[in-house]
Design a protein around this motif. Structure first.
Motif, PDB file in Angstrom:
ATOM      1  N   ASP A   1       0.822  -1.216   0.000  1.00 58.47           N
ATOM      2  CA  ASP A   1       0.000   0.000   0.000  1.00 58.47           C
ATOM      3  C   ASP A   1       0.856   1.267   0.000  1.00 58.47           C
ATOM      4  OD1 ASP A   1      -2.238  -1.553  -0.029  1.00 58.47           O
ATOM      5  OD2 ASP A   1      -2.743  -1.255   2.089  1.00 58.47           O
TER       6      ASP A   1
ATOM      7  N   GLN B   1       5.998  -1.073  -7.476  1.00 58.84           N
ATOM      8  CA  GLN B   1       4.898  -1.803  -6.830  1.00 58.84           C
ATOM      9  C   GLN B   1       5.171  -3.301  -6.845  1.00 58.84           C
ATOM     10  OE1 GLN B   1       1.102  -0.772  -8.567  1.00 58.84           O
ATOM     11  NE2 GLN B   1       1.474   1.425  -8.337  1.00 58.84           N
TER      12      GLN B   1
ATOM     13  N   ALA C   1       1.546   2.325  -3.631  1.00 59.74           N
ATOM     14  CA  ALA C   1       0.404   2.446  -4.548  1.00 59.74           C
ATOM     15  C   ALA C   1       0.587   3.576  -5.562  1.00 59.74           C
ATOM     16  CB  ALA C   1      -0.881   2.650  -3.764  1.00 59.74           C
ATOM     17  N   SER C   2       1.247   4.641  -5.157  1.00 68.35           N
ATOM     18  CA  SER C   2       1.434   5.769  -6.086  1.00 68.35           C
ATOM     19  C   SER C   2       2.764   5.709  -6.823  1.00 68.35           C
ATOM     20  CB  SER C   2       1.332   7.087  -5.310  1.00 68.35           C
ATOM     21  OG  SER C   2       2.382   7.166  -4.365  1.00 68.35           O
TER      22      SER C   2
END
Length: 176
Positions: free
Chosen positions: A38, A48, A41-42
């Protein structure tokens, strides 16, 4: 974090059998937070993917290191000793002890107080397991890999016995 680290290196630990389990748990939680997918995520798809891979590697390492039998097998693997899952010990004395323990487990229901007989057997199995862990730690630390392998085989049996005792215990209490 490099992908080719050993489980011990991931946690910053020496490759020894006796571990500080609380330190392992603390380090595990810290690594989980650091590499939780998490948090990425960006980030790019590649970052990722790397985070997911690292999280999986951390989880696998933690699973192996927290369980004594898996940790012993892993230490032997790192030392180049292969222990096939189907292999059993050829220690005649232990094999006789193993037969007696299994017979006692099978005869628990025939005892005047099955629950008490099972508890005595469970205590004995736990004691044997603790003793064998200490033996493994000692012989592995002394670099006696043949004895360490035999000790691992004994530990594997004792884990199975403890599981069978738990099943028998559940069966006893289900019959009440």
């Amino acid at each position: 974090m490099a992908a080719n680290l050993t489980h011990f290196e991931i946690f910053g630990l020496e490759p020894v059998f006796e571990l500080d389990r609380s330190a392992l748990a603390v380090r595990y939680r810290a690594l989980q937070r650091e590499f939780h997918p998490d948090k990425y995520a960006s980030k790019s798809e590649r970052e990722q993917l790397l985070a997911v891979q690292m999280a999986a590697q951390i989880n696998e390492a933690h699973t192996v290191l927290r369980e004594p039998v898996q940790r012993a097998a892993y230490l032997l693997e790192l030392a180049g000793v292969e222990v096939p899952p189907e292999q059993t010990t050829d220690d005649a004395q232990f094999l006789m002890q193993q037969m007696r323990l299994r017979e006692r487990l099978e005869e628990v229901r025939e005892q005047p107080d099955p629950a008490a007989a099972l508890e005595v057997l469970a205590d004995e199995a736990r004691g044997l397991y603790r003793e064998e862990q200490a033996r493994f730690a000692e012989v592995f630390a002394a670099d006696n890999l043949a004895e360490a392998k035999d000790s691992l085989l004994t530990l594997q049996f004792l884990v199975k016995l403890q599981a069978q005792v738990e099943i028998q215990e559940a069966d006893l209490f289900d019959d009440d």
